[in-house]
Scaffold this motif. Structure first.
Motif, mmCIF file in Angstrom:
data_model
loop_
_atom_site.group_PDB
_atom_site.id
_atom_site.type_symbol
_atom_site.label_atom_id
_atom_site.label_comp_id
_atom_site.label_asym_id
_atom_site.label_seq_id
_atom_site.Cartn_x
_atom_site.Cartn_y
_atom_site.Cartn_z
ATOM 1 N N ALA A 194 0.741 -0.961 0.019
ATOM 2 C CA ALA A 194 0.033 0.001 -0.002
ATOM 3 C C ALA A 194 0.877 1.294 0.040
ATOM 4 O O ALA A 194 1.885 1.279 0.825
ATOM 5 N N ASP A 195 0.408 2.287 -0.516
ATOM 6 C CA ASP A 195 0.936 3.843 -0.567
ATOM 7 C C ASP A 195 -0.084 4.467 0.214
ATOM 8 O O ASP A 195 -1.122 4.898 -0.273
ATOM 9 N N LEU A 196 0.424 4.557 1.472
ATOM 10 C CA LEU A 196 -0.401 5.560 2.397
ATOM 11 C C LEU A 196 -0.747 6.616 1.815
ATOM 12 O O LEU A 196 -1.718 7.446 2.437
ATOM 13 N N SER A 197 0.044 7.477 1.297
ATOM 14 C CA SER A 197 -0.284 8.993 0.869
ATOM 15 C C SER A 197 -1.405 9.077 -0.122
ATOM 16 O O SER A 197 -1.960 10.026 -0.480
ATOM 17 N N ARG A 198 -1.803 7.793 -0.801
ATOM 18 C CA ARG A 198 -2.809 7.854 -1.563
ATOM 19 C C ARG A 198 -4.047 7.061 -0.969
ATOM 20 O O ARG A 198 -5.226 6.985 -1.651
ATOM 21 N N ALA A 199 -3.971 6.517 0.287
ATOM 22 C CA ALA A 199 -4.931 5.947 0.764
ATOM 23 C C ALA A 199 -6.294 6.768 1.367
ATOM 24 O O ALA A 199 -5.669 8.046 1.717
ATOM 25 N N THR A 200 -7.386 6.254 1.621
ATOM 26 C CA THR A 200 -8.110 6.857 2.194
ATOM 27 C C THR A 200 -8.681 6.037 3.583
ATOM 28 O O THR A 200 -8.585 4.821 3.512
ATOM 29 N N ALA A 201 -8.463 6.854 4.701
ATOM 30 C CA ALA A 201 -9.109 6.124 5.868
ATOM 31 C C ALA A 201 -10.233 6.973 6.231
ATOM 32 O O ALA A 201 -10.752 8.041 6.122
#
Length: 231
Positions: free
Chosen positions: A133-140
């Motif tokens: 995962a690339d957390l900079s493009r993730a949605t939380a």
């Protein structure tokens, strides 16, 4: 991503009616039916919804199928399999759901007071990163939880929590010590590189459509669920 509420199930009082928690005293057959209904409503196949044995830890695992009756103690899970949902239960604790649809990695964490202070959301982010995962493009999405204006705690507990996560320091609307778990969770997500952070900001204590242990004591559990269609 979705959050259930207490309606639409088969459980009797005091769990009425969509209780998804298997360790709160409800009839096992009612819980099984509620879980099956929920999975079906989300378009997940039979047996494709993972539930955890939550223990307020910071432990997170990669999952490829539901655990069944022998689930290990975990408070977060990650998968890269389409058609497999991950559910985390709550009745004042927050469910934290994270998805990187481009990388095809999703995860969920149960973040109550002990888990938030232990860093379960940080553990979730680290496991998602290990899986690509690339957390900079993730949605939380941080789900419903006891809010910082209602979650009353002893003064010493507030001080202890604030030494670990200063963001959690809060005061109730009536002027007593409290904790703001949502603020601590948001801080951990930000430290992990997540910038798209959304909220279902309902307070469980104030929202009768949700289960709340603090309000009702003996009660059921609702769920935050994350999944990728397909599979």
């Amino acid at each position: 991503m979705a959050f259930t509420d207490r309606h639409g199930g088969v459980s009797g009082d005091p769990y009425s009616s969509r209780n998804l928690g298997g360790l709160v005293g409800d009839a096992p057959e009612s819980v099984a039916e509620n879980r099956a209904r929920t999975a079906g409503e989300l378009g997940l196949g039979p047996g494709r919804l993972v539930f955890l044995r939550q223990v307020h830890s910071a432990d997170v695992a990669y999952v490829t199928e539901p655990y069944g009756d022998d689930a290990p103690p975990l408070d977060g899970a990650v998968t890269d399999l389409a058609g497999l949902g991950i559910a985390v239960l709550g009745a004042d604790c927050a469910a934290v759901l994270v998805a990187d649809p481009v990388g095809g990695v999703i995860g969920a964490a149960h973040s109550g007071r002990p888990g938030t202070l232990a860093g379960v959301v940080t553990s979730l982010a680290e496991e998602m990163s290990r899986r690509g995962a690339d957390l900079s493009r993730a949605t939380a999405v941080v789900g419903p939880a006891a809010c910082g204006r209602c979650y009353e705690v002893p003064a010493g507990m507030r001080e202890e929590a604030a030494r670990v996560r200063p963001e959690t320091w809060s005061t109730t609307s009536w002027g007593t010590p409290a904790l703001d778990l949502r603020a601590g969770i948001v801080a951990q997500l930000g430290e992990a590189g997540v910038t798209d952070i959304r909220h279902d900001a309902r307070c469980t204590i104030e929202s009768p459509e949700l289960f709340s242990h603090r309000r009702e004591h003996k009660t059921g559990r609702f769920a935050g669920i994350v999944w990728m269609p397909g599979g």
